[in-house]
Design an enzyme around this catalytic site. Structure first.
Site, PDB file in Angstrom:
ATOM      1  N   CYS A   1      47.832  57.307 -52.300  1.00 33.82           N
ATOM      2  CA  CYS A   1      47.203  55.977 -52.318  1.00 33.82           C
ATOM      3  C   CYS A   1      46.918  55.424 -50.923  1.00 33.82           C
ATOM      4  O   CYS A   1      46.291  54.382 -50.793  1.00 33.82           O
ATOM      5  CB  CYS A   1      48.072  54.983 -53.091  1.00 33.82           C
ATOM      6  SG  CYS A   1      49.603  54.514 -52.260  1.00 33.82           S
TER       7      CYS A   1
ATOM      8  N   CYS B   1      52.374  53.814 -55.874  1.00 32.18           N
ATOM      9  CA  CYS B   1      51.741  54.721 -56.847  1.00 32.18           C
ATOM     10  C   CYS B   1      52.700  55.732 -57.469  1.00 32.18           C
ATOM     11  O   CYS B   1      52.282  56.566 -58.255  1.00 32.18           O
ATOM     12  CB  CYS B   1      50.567  55.447 -56.192  1.00 32.18           C
ATOM     13  SG  CYS B   1      51.074  56.670 -54.965  1.00 32.18           S
TER      14      CYS B   1
ATOM     15  N   CYS C   1      51.245  57.429 -47.647  1.00 31.95           N
ATOM     16  CA  CYS C   1      51.241  58.160 -48.904  1.00 31.95           C
ATOM     17  C   CYS C   1      49.906  58.893 -49.026  1.00 31.95           C
ATOM     18  O   CYS C   1      48.842  58.286 -48.870  1.00 31.95           O
ATOM     19  CB  CYS C   1      51.439  57.192 -50.067  1.00 31.95           C
ATOM     20  SG  CYS C   1      51.279  57.970 -51.692  1.00 31.95           S
TER      21      CYS C   1
ATOM     22  N   CYS D   1      56.734  56.652 -53.641  1.00 36.60           N
ATOM     23  CA  CYS D   1      55.903  55.573 -53.124  1.00 36.60           C
ATOM     24  C   CYS D   1      56.026  54.376 -54.061  1.00 36.60           C
ATOM     25  O   CYS D   1      55.862  54.514 -55.279  1.00 36.60           O
ATOM     26  CB  CYS D   1      54.447  56.029 -53.034  1.00 36.60           C
ATOM     27  SG  CYS D   1      53.303  54.727 -52.540  1.00 36.60           S
TER      28      CYS D   1
ATOM     29  N   CYS E   1      60.953  57.712 -40.031  1.00 36.24           N
ATOM     30  CA  CYS E   1      61.496  56.356 -40.069  1.00 36.24           C
ATOM     31  C   CYS E   1      60.638  55.542 -41.044  1.00 36.24           C
ATOM     32  O   CYS E   1      59.507  55.184 -40.723  1.00 36.24           O
ATOM     33  CB  CYS E   1      61.464  55.774 -38.659  1.00 36.24           C
ATOM     34  SG  CYS E   1      62.272  54.191 -38.511  1.00 36.24           S
TER      35      CYS E   1
END
Length: 160
Positions: A127, A79, A124, A76, A148
């Site tokens: 976060c 984070c 995510c 991510c 995607c």
């Protein structure tokens, strides 16, 4: 007769209220990493903020990660949580990095109706940053899923 016409017209208007016109409210979840909007704006680029915090979409074929074939893990961008492994990446031809599976427990899912129909949105799990969407048109010889993902929502960590 006028009452019947008025009744039919009113019934028709009421029946036109479909789910395509309803905007489902997203559940407010608490994530391990939480920051204010101004804190996210200070840490993320304008494009990252637009995609990760405002559920935007980057233009297809603009991410250098789309054609990245190096071995490693995609994290991510907000984070640093590991989300996808390079061994599960494939070229979907859509212009966005695509994977046939996520790292278990690190990606969360919800439903969005932004285009007037239900889609499975990915975020995510640490976060809450918007990543992209998952579809059922991926490789049939593996999971059949196509995650995607917006490349700007990812940070690639090369295997050492």
């Amino acid at each position: 007769m006028k009452k019947l016409i008025l009744f039919c017209f009113t019934a028709m208007l009421i029946s036109c209220n479909s789910t395509a016109q309803k905007k489902e409210k997203k559940e407010s979840k608490t994530f391990k990493v939480t920051k204010t909007e101004s804190e996210w704006k200070a840490e993320l680029s304008e494009k990252e903020f637009y995609v990760l915090r405002k559920a935007g979409t980057e233009r297809p074929f603009t991410s250098p990660l789309n054609k990245n074939y190096s071995e490693g893990t995609y994290h991510c961008a907000a984070c640093n949580t590991p989300l996808f492994k390079s061994k599960h990446k494939f070229d979907s031809g859509t212009g966005w990095p695509s994977f046939d599976r996520e790292i278990d427990g690190n990606v969360g899912f919800s439903t969005d109706y932004d285009l007037g129909y239900a889609r499975t949105e990915e975020h995510c799990a640490t976060c809450g940053g918007h990543l992209g969407h998952v579809f059922n048109d991926g490789p049939k010889n593996t999971t059949g899923k196509r995650h995607c993902i917006n490349g700007v929502a990812l940070k690639f960590v090369k295997k050492e």
